[in-house]
Scaffold this motif. Structure first.
Motif, PDB file in Angstrom:
ATOM      1  N   GLY A 272       0.782  -1.205   0.161  1.00  0.00           N
ATOM      2  CA  GLY A 272      -0.066   0.061  -0.153  1.00  0.00           C
ATOM      3  C   GLY A 272       0.808   1.044  -0.065  1.00  0.00           C
ATOM      4  N   VAL A 273       2.052   1.100  -0.079  1.00  0.00           N
ATOM      5  CA  VAL A 273       2.944   2.376  -0.039  1.00  0.00           C
ATOM      6  C   VAL A 273       3.042   2.962  -1.492  1.00  0.00           C
ATOM      7  N   HIS A 274       3.311   2.206  -2.489  1.00  0.00           N
ATOM      8  CA  HIS A 274       3.620   2.739  -3.682  1.00  0.00           C
ATOM      9  C   HIS A 274       3.130   1.732  -4.908  1.00  0.00           C
ATOM     10  N   PRO A 275       2.678   2.349  -6.051  1.00  0.00           N
ATOM     11  CA  PRO A 275       2.177   1.448  -6.994  1.00  0.00           C
ATOM     12  C   PRO A 275       3.185   0.154  -7.461  1.00  0.00           C
ATOM     13  N   LEU A 276       4.422   0.635  -7.515  1.00  0.00           N
ATOM     14  CA  LEU A 276       5.347  -0.372  -7.943  1.00  0.00           C
ATOM     15  C   LEU A 276       5.883  -1.486  -6.645  1.00  0.00           C
ATOM     16  N   GLY A 277       5.305  -1.036  -5.470  1.00  0.00           N
ATOM     17  CA  GLY A 277       5.271  -1.986  -4.370  1.00  0.00           C
ATOM     18  C   GLY A 277       6.943  -2.291  -3.931  1.00  0.00           C
ATOM     19  N   ASP A 278       7.624  -3.465  -3.951  1.00  0.00           N
ATOM     20  CA  ASP A 278       9.077  -3.659  -3.485  1.00  0.00           C
ATOM     21  C   ASP A 278       9.858  -2.823  -4.516  1.00  0.00           C
ATOM     22  N   LEU A 279       9.437  -2.674  -5.839  1.00  0.00           N
ATOM     23  CA  LEU A 279      10.293  -2.032  -6.712  1.00  0.00           C
ATOM     24  C   LEU A 279      10.114  -0.560  -6.744  1.00  0.00           C
ATOM     25  N   ALA A 280       9.488   0.164  -5.920  1.00  0.00           N
ATOM     26  CA  ALA A 280       9.388   1.537  -5.826  1.00  0.00           C
ATOM     27  C   ALA A 280      10.928   2.371  -6.001  1.00  0.00           C
ATOM     28  N   PRO A 281      11.008   3.471  -6.320  1.00  0.00           N
ATOM     29  CA  PRO A 281      12.183   3.963  -6.260  1.00  0.00           C
ATOM     30  C   PRO A 281      12.858   3.926  -4.707  1.00  0.00           C
ATOM     31  N   ARG A 282      14.097   4.175  -4.753  1.00  0.00           N
ATOM     32  CA  ARG A 282      14.877   3.849  -3.727  1.00  0.00           C
ATOM     33  C   ARG A 282      14.803   4.552  -2.404  1.00  0.00           C
ATOM     34  N   ASP A 283      14.543   6.081  -2.669  1.00  0.00           N
ATOM     35  CA  ASP A 283      13.995   7.026  -1.646  1.00  0.00           C
ATOM     36  C   ASP A 283      12.787   6.719  -1.021  1.00  0.00           C
ATOM     37  N   VAL A 284      11.893   6.160  -1.835  1.00  0.00           N
ATOM     38  CA  VAL A 284      10.528   5.538  -1.209  1.00  0.00           C
ATOM     39  C   VAL A 284      10.519   4.436  -0.372  1.00  0.00           C
ATOM     40  N   VAL A 285      11.522   3.463  -0.644  1.00  0.00           N
ATOM     41  CA  VAL A 285      11.530   2.366  -0.021  1.00  0.00           C
ATOM     42  C   VAL A 285      12.681   2.731   1.144  1.00  0.00           C
ATOM     43  N   SER A 286      13.282   3.435   1.034  1.00  0.00           N
ATOM     44  CA  SER A 286      14.276   3.621   2.283  1.00  0.00           C
ATOM     45  C   SER A 286      13.429   4.631   3.335  1.00  0.00           C
ATOM     46  N   LEU A 287      12.666   5.318   2.958  1.00  0.00           N
ATOM     47  CA  LEU A 287      11.497   6.321   3.682  1.00  0.00           C
ATOM     48  C   LEU A 287      10.831   5.313   4.581  1.00  0.00           C
ATOM     49  N   ALA A 288      10.234   4.305   3.569  1.00  0.00           N
ATOM     50  CA  ALA A 288       9.120   3.455   4.313  1.00  0.00           C
ATOM     51  C   ALA A 288       9.694   2.435   5.279  1.00  0.00           C
ATOM     52  N   ILE A 289      10.735   1.816   4.977  1.00  0.00           N
ATOM     53  CA  ILE A 289      11.690   1.151   5.926  1.00  0.00           C
ATOM     54  C   ILE A 289      11.989   1.935   7.295  1.00  0.00           C
ATOM     55  N   THR A 290      12.384   3.174   7.126  1.00  0.00           N
ATOM     56  CA  THR A 290      12.521   3.958   8.378  1.00  0.00           C
ATOM     57  C   THR A 290      11.346   4.453   9.170  1.00  0.00           C
ATOM     58  N   ARG A 291      10.186   4.727   8.394  1.00  0.00           N
ATOM     59  CA  ARG A 291       8.899   4.829   8.955  1.00  0.00           C
ATOM     60  C   ARG A 291       8.302   3.409   9.796  1.00  0.00           C
ATOM     61  N   ARG A 292       8.701   2.436   9.047  1.00  0.00           N
ATOM     62  CA  ARG A 292       8.334   1.181   9.688  1.00  0.00           C
ATOM     63  C   ARG A 292       8.949   0.784  11.038  1.00  0.00           C
ATOM     64  N   LEU A 293      10.264   1.050  11.115  1.00  0.00           N
ATOM     65  CA  LEU A 293      11.070   0.791  12.442  1.00  0.00           C
ATOM     66  C   LEU A 293      10.692   1.688  13.425  1.00  0.00           C
ATOM     67  N   ALA A 294      10.256   2.786  12.873  1.00  0.00           N
ATOM     68  CA  ALA A 294       9.886   3.937  14.201  1.00  0.00           C
ATOM     69  C   ALA A 294       9.075   3.160  14.903  1.00  0.00           C
ATOM     70  N   GLY A 295       8.143   2.326  14.588  1.00  0.00           N
ATOM     71  CA  GLY A 295       7.043   1.714  15.371  1.00  0.00           C
ATOM     72  C   GLY A 295       7.515   0.525  16.051  1.00  0.00           C
ATOM     73  N   ALA A 296       8.977   0.189  15.911  1.00  0.00           N
ATOM     74  CA  ALA A 296       9.308  -0.826  16.596  1.00  0.00           C
ATOM     75  C   ALA A 296       8.683  -2.169  16.375  1.00  0.00           C
ATOM     76  N   PRO A 297       8.277  -2.496  15.080  1.00  0.00           N
ATOM     77  CA  PRO A 297       7.624  -3.934  15.196  1.00  0.00           C
ATOM     78  C   PRO A 297       8.405  -5.079  15.513  1.00  0.00           C
ATOM     79  N   GLY A 298       7.502  -5.936  16.140  1.00  0.00           N
ATOM     80  CA  GLY A 298       8.089  -6.918  16.904  1.00  0.00           C
ATOM     81  C   GLY A 298       9.341  -6.893  17.707  1.00  0.00           C
ATOM     82  N   GLY A 299       9.425  -5.520  18.232  1.00  0.00           N
ATOM     83  CA  GLY A 299      10.623  -5.122  19.334  1.00  0.00           C
ATOM     84  C   GLY A 299      11.758  -4.764  18.526  1.00  0.00           C
ATOM     85  N   VAL A 300      12.053  -4.871  17.145  1.00  0.00           N
ATOM     86  CA  VAL A 300      13.020  -4.435  16.122  1.00  0.00           C
ATOM     87  C   VAL A 300      13.050  -3.062  15.589  1.00  0.00           C
TER      88      VAL A 300
END
Length: 530
Positions: A272-300
């Motif tokens: 749901g982040v980008h139409p290209l999913g895991d093959l979105a441009p690098r800035d989109v993917v890096s930012l999505a990872i950073t935002r996901r980690l801010a919530g510490a999923p699974g304590g990570v």
């Protein structure tokens, strides 16, 4: 005064794809060329490039076109790419790749020709590769063994560009391994020094990527632009939170073969982040990872995972031998378990402002490759466009250099620069500050904190470490100044205090250095005329 002197008509600083291509082509015209590198001949960013070369061979690539490649590049560039540069480099790309093949480079092929894969931001399979994921190593090998390779000085740290009283570049000063300082006179100087990944605590770049060319160009009076756009590769092998410096890359092509990003709970990161999913441009993917980690999923909080278990083991081993070896070194079996990954500094989209032949704003000084800002990448580089840019711009600079050499200039009235050297003791702290405050997600307070703390502490000791420390400090300050000036989010520059893109900010931030003082302005790039 220097301890020794030498002379060459052209000096090329750097031994990556751009520098080697330029040097070989210029030498073929009968002009004397000297290659300089502070490390070994193959110790360049090019060698570590895993993904490949994005190139469209016109009518032979069914379902794709140069026009589509241009469109994808402009989209990734976030409104800051120079359309003329994009069109020229991508149109001349096929011929440049053919020239590389003629020099002995071998790309992976099948019954129907060259094998191609797809990477982030691309709308088609147009990335050619060599040795599975060892494309850069093959390009480096072929150029270093090519006929006509000119002479090379290894283990020589270039200190600065030397100018005459008229402001023209007429040589360089170098620090030899024995500690002596040399002056190499020249009619033209070409900077092909690569990237600046070691501005940050973790990077995919080799140890030589310390922003030397950026710092030398600033001290020589050249204009730089788009420095705030440091691209973070989203999938770098995570080997622990305390690991610093170079980290192994997990090429984007793994996602091109079907791997997906998941967090510690197994949830898809890019859903749901980008139409290209895991093959979105690098800035989109890096930012999505950073935002996901801010919530510490699974304590990570410090890494996610790349699940490549859906790729057949024989396919993975054949396509990604470099990644396979890196995973094996840390006890990861990508066939049965997800690969821990995190973003790390990867590619600098900005650099020394040049025209489409590598000319900078300083007469006699040229810049090509990652150190240059041609306008191809804009606010975010499209995957695998960099090797192509190095090839094309190396050729284009070489096409004009022989006829632009000014042999009648006064190279006796030299303005010898002071030795760029500062204490290397604070290097780790400076890199940590850059990662914390100038990484993915920045704000005015954090940028000010980093700018106030990162300072060059002069020393009279001359060594590679002290010279690199001086260059890192200056390049960091220049990047921070540009990031402060861009009060919006665009491409791989994300300001958390200015989260939206501003239409009136679709122009470059230029950084210059006068009398040791950095200044920024928006708009006029101060380009030389072709």
């Amino acid at each position: 005064m220097p301890d020794w002197e030498a002379r060459s008509q052209v000096v090329v600083v750097g031994t990556g794809v751009a520098g080697l291509t330029c040097a070989i082509d210029v030498a073929a015209t009968g002009v004397s060329v000297l290659l300089l590198t502070k490390g070994a001949p193959d110790e360049a960013n090019t060698y570590w490039a895993q993904g490949g070369v994005a190139v469209v061979r016109n009518e032979r690539d069914a379902g794709d076109s140069v026009g589509a490649h241009i469109y994808d590049t402009l989209v990734a560039g976030g409104g800051l790419s120079d359309a003329a540069a994009v069109g020229m480099i991508l149109t001349e790309g096929p011929a440049a790749v053919a020239g590389l093949v003629a020099r002995g480079a071998h790309f992976d092929a099948g019954p129907d020709g060259l094998l191609r894969t797809r990477e982030g931001g691309h709308s088609a399979n147009r990335v050619i590769h060599a040795g599975g994921d060892a494309t850069g190593a093959e390009i480096e090998r072929s150029l270093l063994s090519a006929d006509g390779l000119p002479g090379m000085l290894t283990g020589h740290q270039v200190l600065d560009v030397v100018r005459n009283a008229a402001g023209r570049a007429v040589g360089v000063t170098v620090l030899a391994e024995d500690g002596t300082v040399g002056l190499i006179r020249a009619d033209a100087v070409v900077l092909a020094t690569g990237g600046a990944g070691h501005l940050y605590a973790a990077t995919t770049n080799p140890d030589v990527a310390t922003g030397d060319g950026l710092a030398m160009a600033l001290r020589a009076g050249a204009a730089l632009a788009d420095l705030e756009f440091m691209q973070f590769h989203p999938t770098v092998l995570f080997t622990g939170g305390g690991v610093r410096g170079h980290r192994p890359l997990v090429t984007e092509a793994v996602r091109g073969e079907g791997a997906v990003l998941i967090d510690a709970t197994g949830a898809r990161v890019m859903a749901g982040v980008h139409p290209l999913g895991d093959l979105a441009p690098r800035d989109v993917v890096s930012l999505a990872i950073t935002r996901r980690l801010a919530g510490a999923p699974g304590g990570v909080r410090d890494h996610v995972f790349l699940d490549a278990t859906g790729i057949a083991p024989d396919v993975f081993a054949r396509r990604f031998p470099t990644v396979s070896a890196a995973c094996a070194d840390v006890g990861i079996d990508p066939n049965t378990q997800p690969i821990p990954v995190a973003p790390a500094a990867h590619y600098h989209c900005g650099g020394v402002v040049t025209d489409l032949f590598g000319r900078t704003t300083v007469p006699g000084l040229y810049a090509i490759g990652e150190v240059a800002r041609t306008g191809l990448h804009g606010a975010n580089r499209l995957a695998s466009n960099s090797l192509l840019e190095g090839l094309v711009m190396g050729e284009r600079a070489a096409a004009v250099l022989p006829r632009e050499l000014e042999t009648g200039h006064d190279d006796h009235d030299l303005v010898l620069p002071e030795l760029p050297s500062c204490s290397a003791e604070g290097r780790d702290d400076a890199q940590a500050l850059m990662s914390a405050h100038a990484g993915i997600g920045r704000d005015a307070a954090g940028l000010a904190t980093a700018a106030a703390a990162i300072r060059a502490r002069p020393t009279t000791t001359a060594s590679r470490a002290t010279v690199e420390a001086a260059n890192l400090a200056l390049a960091s300050q220049a990047l921070l100044a540009a990031a402060v000036a861009r009060t919006e989010s665009r491409g791989c520059h994300v300001r958390t205090d200015f989260p939206a893109a501003s239409p009136d900010r679709a122009t470059s931030v230029v950084v210059e250095c006068r009398d040791g003082i950095l200044s920024t302005h928006v708009g006029d790039l101060g380009r030389v005329t072709a």
